[in-house]
Design a protein around this motif. Structure first.
Motif, PDB file in Angstrom:
ATOM      1  N   ALA A  70      -0.282   2.829   6.661  1.00  0.00           N
ATOM      2  CA  ALA A  70       0.761   2.948   5.640  1.00  0.00           C
ATOM      3  C   ALA A  70       0.368   3.980   4.584  1.00  0.00           C
ATOM      4  O   ALA A  70       1.189   4.795   4.155  1.00  0.00           O
ATOM      5  CB  ALA A  70       1.003   1.588   4.991  1.00  0.00           C
ATOM      6  N   ALA A  71      -0.882   3.950   4.160  1.00  0.00           N
ATOM      7  CA  ALA A  71      -1.347   4.906   3.141  1.00  0.00           C
ATOM      8  C   ALA A  71      -1.249   6.336   3.647  1.00  0.00           C
ATOM      9  O   ALA A  71      -0.794   7.237   2.928  1.00  0.00           O
ATOM     10  CB  ALA A  71      -2.787   4.572   2.747  1.00  0.00           C
ATOM     11  N   VAL A  87       0.841  -1.199   0.000  1.00  0.00           N
ATOM     12  CA  VAL A  87       0.000   0.000   0.000  1.00  0.00           C
ATOM     13  C   VAL A  87       0.875   1.248   0.000  1.00  0.00           C
ATOM     14  O   VAL A  87       0.630   2.202  -0.750  1.00  0.00           O
ATOM     15  CB  VAL A  87      -0.961  -0.008   1.210  1.00  0.00           C
ATOM     16  CG1 VAL A  87      -1.676   1.334   1.343  1.00  0.00           C
ATOM     17  CG2 VAL A  87      -1.977  -1.136   1.079  1.00  0.00           C
ATOM     18  N   TYR A  88       1.891   1.246   0.837  1.00  0.00           N
ATOM     19  CA  TYR A  88       2.792   2.405   0.922  1.00  0.00           C
ATOM     20  C   TYR A  88       3.453   2.670  -0.430  1.00  0.00           C
ATOM     21  O   TYR A  88       3.557   3.823  -0.871  1.00  0.00           O
ATOM     22  CB  TYR A  88       3.852   2.165   1.996  1.00  0.00           C
ATOM     23  CG  TYR A  88       4.738   3.370   2.243  1.00  0.00           C
ATOM     24  CD1 TYR A  88       4.391   4.332   3.182  1.00  0.00           C
ATOM     25  CD2 TYR A  88       5.926   3.543   1.522  1.00  0.00           C
ATOM     26  CE1 TYR A  88       5.189   5.442   3.400  1.00  0.00           C
ATOM     27  CE2 TYR A  88       6.732   4.651   1.727  1.00  0.00           C
ATOM     28  CZ  TYR A  88       6.363   5.600   2.667  1.00  0.00           C
ATOM     29  OH  TYR A  88       7.149   6.710   2.875  1.00  0.00           O
ATOM     30  N   ALA A  89       3.868   1.600  -1.109  1.00  0.00           N
ATOM     31  CA  ALA A  89       4.536   1.764  -2.398  1.00  0.00           C
ATOM     32  C   ALA A  89       3.584   2.372  -3.439  1.00  0.00           C
ATOM     33  O   ALA A  89       3.963   3.283  -4.193  1.00  0.00           O
ATOM     34  CB  ALA A  89       5.062   0.414  -2.891  1.00  0.00           C
ATOM     35  N   VAL A  90       2.339   1.896  -3.489  1.00  0.00           N
ATOM     36  CA  VAL A  90       1.380   2.412  -4.469  1.00  0.00           C
ATOM     37  C   VAL A  90       1.022   3.866  -4.178  1.00  0.00           C
ATOM     38  O   VAL A  90       1.056   4.731  -5.065  1.00  0.00           O
ATOM     39  CB  VAL A  90       0.104   1.540  -4.486  1.00  0.00           C
ATOM     40  CG1 VAL A  90      -0.948   2.149  -5.416  1.00  0.00           C
ATOM     41  CG2 VAL A  90       0.414   0.112  -4.916  1.00  0.00           C
ATOM     42  N   VAL A  91       0.681   4.139  -2.926  1.00  0.00           N
ATOM     43  CA  VAL A  91       0.243   5.493  -2.570  1.00  0.00           C
ATOM     44  C   VAL A  91       1.385   6.485  -2.754  1.00  0.00           C
ATOM     45  O   VAL A  91       1.167   7.617  -3.212  1.00  0.00           O
ATOM     46  CB  VAL A  91      -0.305   5.517  -1.129  1.00  0.00           C
ATOM     47  CG1 VAL A  91      -0.674   6.941  -0.710  1.00  0.00           C
ATOM     48  CG2 VAL A  91      -1.531   4.609  -1.016  1.00  0.00           C
ATOM     49  N   SER A  92       2.600   6.087  -2.421  1.00  0.00           N
ATOM     50  CA  SER A  92       3.754   6.971  -2.619  1.00  0.00           C
ATOM     51  C   SER A  92       3.953   7.302  -4.096  1.00  0.00           C
ATOM     52  O   SER A  92       4.224   8.451  -4.460  1.00  0.00           O
ATOM     53  CB  SER A  92       5.027   6.317  -2.066  1.00  0.00           C
ATOM     54  OG  SER A  92       4.943   6.128  -0.677  1.00  0.00           O
ATOM     55  N   ARG A  93       3.798   6.301  -4.934  1.00  0.00           N
ATOM     56  CA  ARG A  93       4.041   6.510  -6.366  1.00  0.00           C
ATOM     57  C   ARG A  93       3.033   7.488  -6.962  1.00  0.00           C
ATOM     58  O   ARG A  93       3.377   8.291  -7.832  1.00  0.00           O
ATOM     59  CB  ARG A  93       3.978   5.167  -7.101  1.00  0.00           C
ATOM     60  CG  ARG A  93       4.375   5.292  -8.575  1.00  0.00           C
ATOM     61  CD  ARG A  93       4.434   3.941  -9.254  1.00  0.00           C
ATOM     62  NE  ARG A  93       4.974   4.043 -10.607  1.00  0.00           N
ATOM     63  CZ  ARG A  93       6.263   3.985 -10.930  1.00  0.00           C
ATOM     64  NH1 ARG A  93       7.168   3.857  -9.978  1.00  0.00           N
ATOM     65  NH2 ARG A  93       6.657   4.074 -12.186  1.00  0.00           N
ATOM     66  N   TYR A  94       1.792   7.423  -6.497  1.00  0.00           N
ATOM     67  CA  TYR A  94       0.742   8.246  -7.103  1.00  0.00           C
ATOM     68  C   TYR A  94       0.256   9.356  -6.170  1.00  0.00           C
ATOM     69  O   TYR A  94      -0.863   9.863  -6.330  1.00  0.00           O
ATOM     70  CB  TYR A  94      -0.427   7.341  -7.532  1.00  0.00           C
ATOM     71  CG  TYR A  94      -0.002   6.287  -8.537  1.00  0.00           C
ATOM     72  CD1 TYR A  94       0.425   6.653  -9.805  1.00  0.00           C
ATOM     73  CD2 TYR A  94       0.019   4.933  -8.190  1.00  0.00           C
ATOM     74  CE1 TYR A  94       0.850   5.697 -10.721  1.00  0.00           C
ATOM     75  CE2 TYR A  94       0.431   3.975  -9.094  1.00  0.00           C
ATOM     76  CZ  TYR A  94       0.850   4.360 -10.366  1.00  0.00           C
ATOM     77  OH  TYR A  94       1.285   3.408 -11.274  1.00  0.00           O
TER      78      TYR A  94
END
Length: 428
Positions: free
Chosen positions: A238-239, A192-199
């Motif tokens: 995380a988000a 979740v952290y990786a996705v939200v960080s990217r976008y």
């Protein structure tokens, strides 16, 4: 004796005449129209049965809906549609799907970013090596985000469907199934952290998991609201760490009356109302901003006002709203994750009810009008669904195929045209 017989005869005749008169009355056009507006039924006998259901509703305690409560994320564009853009191989087809969704008046794309399609081979590994040449697993999702932005559309991103490496027990027969949660919720949190960080700054709305109260979305594990809350908490924290402006949507609850959380699959499922109350009891409230649920009409139409906890219809969201208010969440809205009627042909099992193409085209705009005019606690209602990339569902005669707005070759169905006309009429 003769007098008593005469009195009984008169009573019987009166009842017969009254019954005949009542039958004539209910066939009058204004009466039939009233029955349709309140029961969602179009056939006479079903309308009569529906009327008796409405009367029995009066015997149950009233629901607490707090329609005047101040709510965030409720005063938004209500038109959303579910998409399977990740399944379109050609970028041009992804763009065409988004363009046609926009042309039908939809503002939101509810789109899964499947965990197993992004962090495919191992933790922290975002390269797709399933085909030659290898490429970034983000590439397809970057294109979806960019194209949605180009058409002025917002994404509701669903994060679910773990890769096999997250579960030691594996997948397949006698294992935990492909949708089952990971062994370690921290793996989900890191994804979740990786996705939200990217976008960050481009996507605000994330739904964490989907239908955690039924098989197969919780795999073969016993259904556990408490375990889902652990996953929700880890993902939400995380988000929010990645983007403080992110909005968390709880995993959409499937509407079900089943009470078999510990049964072997596919029987493991738990009533959505009990599931939600146990979520609150487990401390879920701080970890979601929006409640999500399914909003199918199934066996009756969009005007059905009957409220029975063991009947699933378009009005079931009122039970969820009542629970939210009673648990101190009157300020949070409900977003409908999936809504539509199934226009399955006669040779396909009517697992989700069956309407004609004409009824489907007529029903969906009526449902949206009710969302706009009658239900202030509903923000977005997402139609299920725009299209699939292939006709596999049709080939297998699966009823899921016949919720579609577009055929796999992009041919518009009557319901697509009716929605385009309806949304256009609101702009005038």
């Amino acid at each position: 004796m003769r007098t008593a017989f005469k009195q009984l005869s008169i009573l019987w005749l009166s009842l017969l005449l009254l019954g005949g008169l009542s039958f004539l009355i209910v066939q009058l056009a204004p009466v039939r129209a009233w029955l349709w507006r309140h029961t969602g039924e179009e056939e006479l006998l079903a309308q009569i049965k529906g009327f008796t259901d409405l009367l029995s509703d009066r015997l149950r305690p009233p629901l607490t809906l707090a329609p005047d409560a101040e709510m965030q994320h409720a005063d938004v564009n209500p038109f959303g549609v579910n998409t399977f853009l990740e399944q379109e191989v050609e970028p041009a087809k992804r763009e065409l799907a988004i363009r046609m969704a926009a042309e039908a008046g939809f503002h939101w794309l509810r789109q899964e970013f499947p965990w197993e399609d992004i962090e495919i081979h191992g933790k922290g590994d975002f390269e797709d090596r399933r085909h030659e040449p290898h490429r970034s697993a983000w590439e397809k999702y970057d294109h979806i985000v960019e194209t949605a932005e180009a058409y002025g559309m917002e994404l509701i991103v669903r994060l679910s469907n773990p890769p096999a490496w997250t579960r030691a027990q594996g997948e397949g027969e006698n294992n935990v199934d492909t949708f089952a949660p990971p062994d370690d919720v921290q793996d989900f949190a890191d994804f979740v952290y990786a996705v939200v960080s990217r976008y960050k700054g481009r996507i605000r709305y994330y739904q964490l998991w989907n239908e955690p109260n039924i098989y197969p979305e919780w795999g073969s594990y016993p259904i556990s609201p408490e375990a889902y809350v652990e996953l929700l908490k880890a993902g939400a924290e995380a988000a929010r760490a990645a983007d403080p402006d992110v909005i968390i949507i709880a995993g959409a609850l499937a509407s079900t009356i089943n009470l078999q959380p510990d049964d072997p699959p596919p029987g493991n499922s738990l009533n959505d109302l009990l599931f939600l109350q146990r979520m609150y009891d487990a401390g879920a409230a701080p970890y979601f901003d929006i409640m999500a649920m399914q909003g199918y009409g199934l066996y009756s139409g969009p005007t059905d006002d009957r409220m029975h906890p063991r009947v699933i219809n378009i009005s079931r969201h009122k039970f969820i709203r009542d629970l939210m208010v009673k648990n101190g969440d009157a300020h949070k809205p409900i977003w409908i994750a999936e809504m539509n009627w199934n226009a399955a042909p006669e040779d396909v099992e009517p697992r989700y009810g069956r309407v004609t193409l004409e009824q489907q085209a007529r029903y969906l705009p009526i449902a949206y009008r009710r969302v706009i005019e009658e239900w202030p606690w509903i923000g977005v209602a997402n139609t299920w669904y725009l299209k699939r990339a292939t006709d596999l569902w049709e080939q297998n005669r699966q009823p899921e195929a016949y919720f579609r707005l577009l055929a796999p070759d992009f041919t518009p169905q009557p319901v697509y045209e009716s929605m385009r006309a309806f949304t256009a009429s609101l702009e005038k």
